[in-house]
Design a protein around this motif. Structure first.
Motif, PDB file in Angstrom:
ATOM      1  N   UNK A 125       0.082  60.397 -46.792  1.00 43.29           N
ATOM      2  CA  UNK A 125      -0.528  59.896 -48.033  1.00 43.29           C
ATOM      3  C   UNK A 125      -0.273  58.403 -48.203  1.00 43.29           C
ATOM      4  N   UNK A 126       0.951  57.966 -47.883  1.00 37.04           N
ATOM      5  CA  UNK A 126       1.288  56.547 -47.991  1.00 37.04           C
ATOM      6  C   UNK A 126       0.466  55.730 -47.000  1.00 37.04           C
ATOM      7  N   UNK A 127       0.333  56.227 -45.781  1.00 36.28           N
ATOM      8  CA  UNK A 127      -0.447  55.515 -44.764  1.00 36.28           C
ATOM      9  C   UNK A 127      -1.914  55.398 -45.175  1.00 36.28           C
ATOM     10  N   UNK A 128      -2.473  56.449 -45.720  1.00 34.55           N
ATOM     11  CA  UNK A 128      -3.868  56.426 -46.161  1.00 34.55           C
ATOM     12  C   UNK A 128      -4.031  55.446 -47.311  1.00 34.55           C
ATOM     13  N   UNK A 129      -3.105  55.467 -48.260  1.00 33.07           N
ATOM     14  CA  UNK A 129      -3.179  54.557 -49.400  1.00 33.07           C
ATOM     15  C   UNK A 129      -3.045  53.106 -48.943  1.00 33.07           C
ATOM     16  N   UNK A 130      -2.127  52.847 -48.011  1.00 29.30           N
ATOM     17  CA  UNK A 130      -1.976  51.492 -47.470  1.00 29.30           C
ATOM     18  C   UNK A 130      -3.251  51.030 -46.776  1.00 29.30           C
ATOM     19  N   UNK A 131      -3.875  51.924 -46.028  1.00 32.93           N
ATOM     20  CA  UNK A 131      -5.119  51.593 -45.344  1.00 32.93           C
ATOM     21  C   UNK A 131      -6.217  51.245 -46.345  1.00 32.93           C
ATOM     22  N   UNK A 132      -6.346  52.060 -47.392  1.00 32.12           N
ATOM     23  CA  UNK A 132      -7.375  51.812 -48.402  1.00 32.12           C
ATOM     24  C   UNK A 132      -7.132  50.489 -49.116  1.00 32.12           C
ATOM     25  N   UNK A 133      -5.880  50.193 -49.413  1.00 37.68           N
ATOM     26  CA  UNK A 133      -5.536  48.934 -50.075  1.00 37.68           C
ATOM     27  C   UNK A 133      -5.873  47.756 -49.178  1.00 37.68           C
TER      28      UNK A 133
END
Length: 100
Positions: free
Chosen positions: A57-65
């Motif tokens: 979830x953190x990796x996906x959120x970082x990617x989206x940001x």
């Protein structure tokens, strides 16, 4: 030579098939199932790599940001280039008026 295409019509109720494809509920269910299948596959893949759900979830959120930030930067760069072109155009227009 002439070529003709004849669509097969036997055994298929085209109107009913079209209604199934166009119905919002059928499409929504299909889309939901497909998204669920994709996320299950991705979860399994990342678990094999040793990532926990929180890390994923953190990796996906970082990617989206990061993607959103890059889009904003690109938009700023485009605006800057457009402004520079407008300045050049206006300078040329002023010089033409002075010379004329």
């Amino acid at each position: 030579m002439r070529c003709f295409f004849h669509a097969p019509t036997t055994g298929i109720n085209w109107r009913r098939a079209e209604n199934k494809n166009n119905s919002a509920s059928g499409y929504g269910v299909l889309l939901s199932k497909n998204q669920h299948r994709e996320s299950t596959i991705l979860e399994g893949y990342f678990k094999q790599l040793g990532m926990s759900g929180e890390e994923l979830q953190t990796a996906v959120q970082d990617f989206k940001t990061k993607r959103a930030t890059q889009a904003k930067e690109k938009e700023k760069e485009t605006s800057y280039q457009n402004a520079q072109q407008e300045i050049v155009r206006l300078k040329a227009q002023v010089l033409y008026c002075i010379v004329s």
